[in-house]
Write a protein that holds these residues in place. Structure first.
Motif, PDB file in Angstrom:
ATOM      1  N   ALA A 116       0.834  -1.202   0.000  1.00 59.11           N
ATOM      2  CA  ALA A 116       0.000   0.000   0.000  1.00 59.11           C
ATOM      3  C   ALA A 116       0.872   1.256   0.000  1.00 59.11           C
ATOM      4  N   THR A 117       1.999   1.205   0.721  1.00 63.64           N
ATOM      5  CA  THR A 117       2.896   2.360   0.763  1.00 63.64           C
ATOM      6  C   THR A 117       3.478   2.640  -0.614  1.00 63.64           C
ATOM      7  N   LEU A 120       0.795   4.157  -2.796  1.00 65.42           N
ATOM      8  CA  LEU A 120       0.495   5.524  -2.371  1.00 65.42           C
ATOM      9  C   LEU A 120       1.582   6.490  -2.827  1.00 65.42           C
ATOM     10  N   THR A 123       1.509   7.005  -6.637  1.00 67.27           N
ATOM     11  CA  THR A 123       0.313   7.763  -7.007  1.00 67.27           C
ATOM     12  C   THR A 123       0.475   9.237  -6.652  1.00 67.27           C
ATOM     13  N   LEU A 124       0.954   9.508  -5.442  1.00 66.61           N
ATOM     14  CA  LEU A 124       1.175  10.902  -5.037  1.00 66.61           C
ATOM     15  C   LEU A 124       2.204  11.577  -5.941  1.00 66.61           C
ATOM     16  N   ALA A 183      -1.496   4.589 -10.593  1.00 65.34           N
ATOM     17  CA  ALA A 183      -1.119   6.002 -10.526  1.00 65.34           C
ATOM     18  C   ALA A 183      -1.757   6.805 -11.651  1.00 65.34           C
TER      19      ALA A 183
END
Length: 343
Positions: A116-117, A120, A123-124, A183
């Motif tokens: 998940a990290t 994330l 994507t960020l 992403a």
């Protein structure tokens, strides 16, 4: 240097000690008979010059120590020892050039987890890069490149291809494929949301963007830069030069290309989306190819260095006593007798 903690069955300790005694790169050998509980056995501690660490680890695996016991390695930052200096001098080459393959494989293998990290972060980074291309802001582009975690799977893929580890290859490709797909999808949704909020619009994408225009216009230099970045990145990974790795992350157009493709898809500018996708593919292929070639050259060159090293005579080491045998030994009274320090 590399500090090794070895757990080995008591009846195999002599083999490990003989191995360490014959290798000039190993020093500071300490034996703790019967100290290990899980798995049970003797504990052997030693320091190994990085130049010779790979040979020692390969030899330990050839003995099957990792199956019946364990081998754990940690980096040593400070060493004040004449014995360590002699071990470093006796080992071939230079520590900064040495590649500890198990260390590299484990370090890069951890980057293939589709966590998940990881999702994330990528994507960020892509959303930040998407805003950056619309604003034509290089500072935001650089920030997105640093945040993006995609170089980890790319490095792992290079190592896995060179050593042919199909399971790691599959995990790396999965992390890259799913990561960029998620992403891009989320960035498309974010672009629509920001457009609805009146913060951005399509005209920003269609306007002249002299600083970030190159992202969707790949050329021969795109391949050259990606290849050189792949070489530098792999050298940074194998030599533990994390500072150099930051520069590599800033030099490759992976996350920005994915972001530009996402923004172009959101606004229906398909020509720009295709160009960005091609830019992304060029950079990924160039980095992986450069990584594999760099690792192959390092392995061939280091092999030539190590085969020139003469095999020194074995150093005499005390025999390893099991706790039961040690308890039967008369207590030593001479402080210089090594037996005085045995459990």
């Amino acid at each position: 240097m590399l500090h090794l903690r070895i757990i080995v069955p008591t009846d195999r300790s002599a083999e490990v000690l003989d191995l360490l005694s014959r290798d000039p790169a190993a020093t500071h050998v300490i034996v703790l008979p019967g100290a290990a509980r899980t798995p049970p056995g003797d504990v052997v501690l030693c320091d190994v010059a990085r130049e010779g660490a790979d040979e020692v680890l390969d030899a330990l695996q050839a003995l099957g120590v990792h199956r019946s016991g364990a081998v754990v390695g940690d980096g040593v930052d400070v060493t004040l020892s004449a014995a360590a200096d002699r071990a470093i001098d006796a080992a071939p080459g230079h520590g900064t050039d040495a590649v500890v393959w198990e260390e590299v494989a484990q370090k890069t293998g951890e980057e293939t987890q589709l966590s998940a990290t990881y999702l994330l972060l990528i994507t960020l980074a892509t959303i930040i890069a998407g805003i950056a291309v619309l604003l034509d802001q290089p500072i935001l582009i650089i920030g997105a490149m640093v945040v993006g975690p995609e170089f980890g799977p790319l490095a792992a893929l290079s190592v896995a291809l060179m050593r042919w580890r199909p399971s790691v290859i599959r995990r790396s490709l999965l992390a890259l494929g799913v990561g960029f797909l998620v992403a891009v999808v989320v960035t498309v949704l974010a672009t629509w949301a920001l457009t609805a909020a009146g913060l951005i619009n399509e005209s920003m994408l269609l306007a002249e963007r002299p600083i970030t225009d190159f992202i969707w216009r790949p050329d021969a230099l795109s391949w050259v830069v990606g290849f050189l970045a792949g070489v530098a990145g792999m050298l940074a990974v194998t030599s533990n030069k994390s500072g150099s790795l930051v520069g590599v992350l800033i030099s490759v157009t992976t996350v920005p290309a994915a972001a530009n493709a996402a923004v172009a898809l959101a606004y229906g500018v398909f020509e720009e989306a295709v160009g960005s996708a091609v830019q992304l593919l060029i950079n990924v292929c160039a980095i992986v190819l450069a990584g594999v070639l760099t690792l192959l050259i390092q392995r061939l060159w280091w092999h030539r260095v190590t085969v020139r090293r003469p095999t020194p005579p074995a150093r005499r080491m005390p025999a390893v006593l099991s706790p039961r045998t040690a308890s039967r030994r008369p207590e030593a009274t001479n402080a210089s007798d090594p037996a005085a320090f045995r459990p």
